[in-house]
Design an enzyme around this catalytic site. Structure first.
Site, short mmCIF file in Angstrom:
data_model
loop_
_atom_site.label_atom_id
_atom_site.label_comp_id
_atom_site.label_asym_id
_atom_site.label_seq_id
_atom_site.Cartn_x
_atom_site.Cartn_y
_atom_site.Cartn_z
N ASP A 1 20.33 8.07 -12.38
CA ASP A 1 20.13 7.94 -13.81
C ASP A 1 18.63 7.65 -13.97
OD1 ASP A 1 20.66 7.36 -16.60
OD2 ASP A 1 20.41 5.25 -16.06
N ASP B 1 16.70 6.30 -17.26
CA ASP B 1 16.34 5.12 -18.07
C ASP B 1 16.99 3.86 -17.51
OD1 ASP B 1 14.97 6.77 -19.96
OD2 ASP B 1 16.88 7.29 -20.89
C1 BG6 Z 1 20.14 7.40 -21.85
C2 BG6 Z 1 19.75 6.03 -22.38
O1 BG6 Z 1 19.52 7.62 -20.62
O2 BG6 Z 1 19.74 8.42 -22.76
C3 BG6 Z 1 20.29 5.83 -23.78
O3 BG6 Z 1 20.28 5.03 -21.51
C4 BG6 Z 1 19.85 6.99 -24.69
O4 BG6 Z 1 19.81 4.60 -24.28
C5 BG6 Z 1 20.29 8.31 -24.07
O5 BG6 Z 1 20.42 6.85 -25.97
C6 BG6 Z 1 19.87 9.51 -24.91
O6 BG6 Z 1 18.47 9.61 -24.90
P1 BG6 Z 1 17.60 10.50 -25.88
O7 BG6 Z 1 16.20 10.39 -25.29
O8 BG6 Z 1 18.11 11.90 -25.80
O9 BG6 Z 1 17.73 9.94 -27.23
MG MG Z 2 20.35 4.03 -17.67
#
Ligand code: BG6
Ligand code: MG
Length: 216
Positions: free
Chosen positions: A10, A12
């Site tokens: 993963d 983030d």
């Molecule tokens: C995930 C995060 O990796 O991505 C979430 O943990 C986030 O917090 C999700 O909402 C979607 O991300 P994005 O950048 O497409 O809004």
């Molecule tokens: Mg994460």
């Protein structure tokens, strides 16, 4: 022998601390809209898609689709502002070292992130050459906790789920890994990632050898 040939990370909260920027983006939007939202509520948003996150913040408030779209776009603008300065120095402790060890061991590595901004963050971190595949928010329709995103990444690597370890900081991500038949490494408190095969507080000081031994 573990039979493990690859790691699916993963992004983030695992390779980089952008989880904080997602929180700050939602917080700013929620404050502007007068919606109650804080760090406690944010825990449930970890790993969840942009749309699902907004629906959780809105709770039972019903809004027209164009307003939902506008709010998602606004949050993403704030997020993009926050990540503008992300650089290789923002890798979380131990993450780059583990990617390098995986390469040196001849194993594969992929990113499996729900984020539509994953490719940009990977590029800013300068780790594209350490990855064999990136599956992101554009790759599949069903978000975590469905296993689809990790199955997509495994297919890109040409490997069955049982040959891959998913590394996750979110409960929804561990659920997705288990549902797909992957081995799992959870990062964070056991209350959040305790369902994983193996749990560490973070990747700091974690060696490849140690993971493989413990999963054996
Ligand atoms: C995930 C995060 O990796 O991505 C979430 O943990 C986030 O917090 C999700 O909402 C979607 O991300 P994005 O950048 O497409 O809004
Ligand atoms: Mg994460």
């Amino acid at each position: 022998m573990t039979g493990i040939k690859a790691f699916i990370f993963d992004l983030d909260g695992v390779l980089v601390d952008t989880a904080e920027y997602h929180y700050l983006g939602w917080k700013r939007l929620a404050d502007e809209e007068g919606l109650p939202f804080g760090r406690l509520e944010n825990e449930a948003l970890r790993g969840i898609s942009r749309r699902e996150s907004l629906l959780l913040i809105l709770k039972d408030r019903l809004l027209p689709e164009d307003k939902i779209q506008e709010m998602m776009e606004r949050k993403n603008r704030y997020y993009l502002e926050f990540i503008r300065a992300v650089s290789p120095a923002d890798m979380l402790p131990g993450a780059r070292e583990l990617l390098l060890e995986i390469r040196a061991a001849g194993m594969q590595a992929a990113v499996g992130s729900a984020s539509k901004n994953a490719a940009q963050v990977v590029q800013q971190l300068g780790i594209a050459s350490l990855l064999d595949a990136i599956s992101d928010g554009f790759s599949v329709t069903n978000p975590k906790p469905a296993p689809d995103l990790f199955l997509h990444a495994a297919a890109r690597l040409g490997l069955p789920p049982a040959a891959c370890v998913v590394v996750e900081d979110a409960a929804a991500g561990i659920q997705a890994a288990r549902a797909g038949g992957f081995r799992s490494l959870g990062l964070g408190p056991p209350e959040r990632v305790g369902a994983a095969d193996l749990v560490f507080p973070s990747l700091a000081g974690v060696r490849l050898e140690q993971i493989l031994k413990k999963l054996d």
